[in-house]
Write a protein that holds these residues in place. Structure first.
Motif, PDB file in Angstrom:
ATOM      1  N   GLU A 273      73.336  55.903  20.378  1.00  0.00           N
ATOM      2  CA  GLU A 273      73.822  55.028  21.650  1.00  0.00           C
ATOM      3  C   GLU A 273      73.010  55.008  22.690  1.00  0.00           C
ATOM      4  O   GLU A 273      72.173  55.573  22.929  1.00  0.00           O
ATOM      5  N   PRO A 274      73.111  53.957  23.477  1.00  0.00           N
ATOM      6  CA  PRO A 274      72.132  53.750  24.642  1.00  0.00           C
ATOM      7  C   PRO A 274      72.194  55.089  25.626  1.00  0.00           C
ATOM      8  O   PRO A 274      71.143  55.400  26.102  1.00  0.00           O
ATOM      9  N   ASP A 275      73.538  55.602  26.044  1.00  0.00           N
ATOM     10  CA  ASP A 275      73.343  56.476  26.821  1.00  0.00           C
ATOM     11  C   ASP A 275      73.635  57.880  25.913  1.00  0.00           C
ATOM     12  O   ASP A 275      74.619  58.484  25.750  1.00  0.00           O
ATOM     13  N   ARG A 276      72.515  58.445  25.622  1.00  0.00           N
ATOM     14  CA  ARG A 276      72.432  59.263  24.273  1.00  0.00           C
ATOM     15  C   ARG A 276      71.909  60.591  24.941  1.00  0.00           C
ATOM     16  O   ARG A 276      71.848  61.697  24.079  1.00  0.00           O
ATOM     17  N   ASP A 277      71.698  60.882  26.149  1.00  0.00           N
ATOM     18  CA  ASP A 277      71.091  62.098  26.648  1.00  0.00           C
ATOM     19  C   ASP A 277      71.980  63.652  26.519  1.00  0.00           C
ATOM     20  O   ASP A 277      71.594  64.434  25.905  1.00  0.00           O
ATOM     21  N   ALA A 278      73.235  63.186  26.516  1.00  0.00           N
ATOM     22  CA  ALA A 278      74.456  64.494  26.378  1.00  0.00           C
ATOM     23  C   ALA A 278      74.392  64.788  24.689  1.00  0.00           C
ATOM     24  O   ALA A 278      74.408  65.876  24.289  1.00  0.00           O
ATOM     25  N   ALA A 279      74.457  63.558  23.833  1.00  0.00           N
ATOM     26  CA  ALA A 279      74.277  63.836  22.548  1.00  0.00           C
ATOM     27  C   ALA A 279      72.758  64.728  22.109  1.00  0.00           C
ATOM     28  O   ALA A 279      72.930  65.634  21.454  1.00  0.00           O
ATOM     29  N   TRP A 280      71.769  64.198  22.750  1.00  0.00           N
ATOM     30  CA  TRP A 280      70.414  64.879  22.302  1.00  0.00           C
ATOM     31  C   TRP A 280      70.542  66.562  22.940  1.00  0.00           C
ATOM     32  O   TRP A 280      70.120  67.268  22.081  1.00  0.00           O
ATOM     33  N   GLU A 281      71.279  66.600  24.048  1.00  0.00           N
ATOM     34  CA  GLU A 281      71.304  67.982  24.631  1.00  0.00           C
ATOM     35  C   GLU A 281      72.040  68.605  23.789  1.00  0.00           C
ATOM     36  O   GLU A 281      71.702  69.958  23.133  1.00  0.00           O
TER      37      GLU A 281
END
Length: 188
Positions: free
Chosen positions: A14-22
């Motif tokens: 997803e475009p806002d994926r920072d939390a998912a990568w974390e």
């Protein structure tokens, strides 16, 4: 972290994926490190391996299509073992690398599954429990885990915690639902 039922693997695209990568790094970096040390890498090289594998995943995961008939763990392990073998080969030809040349043999001999299925599942569930615990009030968390791990009724646990039996059941449902959401697509 959002609480939708979309799996972590899908959230990585997803475009806002920072939390998912974390969340992905928190969950899988220790496992990648473990696999690296089991391949015969030093602690320093295993830490480098984690970074190398994660960099590879940043490139590959956005186009990765999860196939429920295949194992995500197998794919991740293949990438990890290949990168570890690359490190071992580079260290074997590097003069004064501090790495014995027979580490390549260790990697070849250690071709069996480094994490048995039950160990892998236990690792993921345990690690995810650690990661989501802070999302709940301590009493909610206790009510759930006492309900799951102790052979007691919801009424008994409720009395101990000063809440109703229904509150114990609700806590259990909320925590386990969140755990299932986070593990969706990760348990092969």
């Amino acid at each position: 972290m959002d609480s939708t039922s979309v799996s972590l693997l899908r959230r990585l695209r997803e475009p806002d994926r920072d939390a998912a990568w974390e969340r992905f790094v928190e969950l899988y970096a220790p496992l990648i490190y473990h696999w690296g040390t089991r391949q015969g890498l030093s602690q320093t090289d295993a830490a480098d391996l984690v970074q190398d594998v994660l960099a590879t995943l940043v490139r590959k995961l956005p186009e990765f299509q999860y196939d429920p008939t295949k194992r995500f763990r197998g794919w991740l392990r293949t990438i990890t073992v290949n990168r570890a073998n690359d490190l071992l080969r580079r260290n074997a030809v590097r003069p004064h690398s501090g790495q014995p040349t027979d580490l390549l043999k260790v990697a070849a001999e250690n071709d069996s599954d480094l994490f048995e299925e039950s160990q892998y599942r236990a690792y993921l569930v345990g690690r995810m429990r650690q990661l989501i615990e802070s999302e709940f009030e301590p009493q909610t968390w206790q009510a759930c885990w006492k309900s799951v791990t102790e052979d007691r009724t919801a009424a008994e646990i409720g009395r101990e915690l000063g809440i109703s039996a229904n509150a114990v059941r609700v806590a259990k449902c909320r925590v386990l639902r969140r755990l299932r959401e986070e593990l969706d697509g990760l348990l092969d």
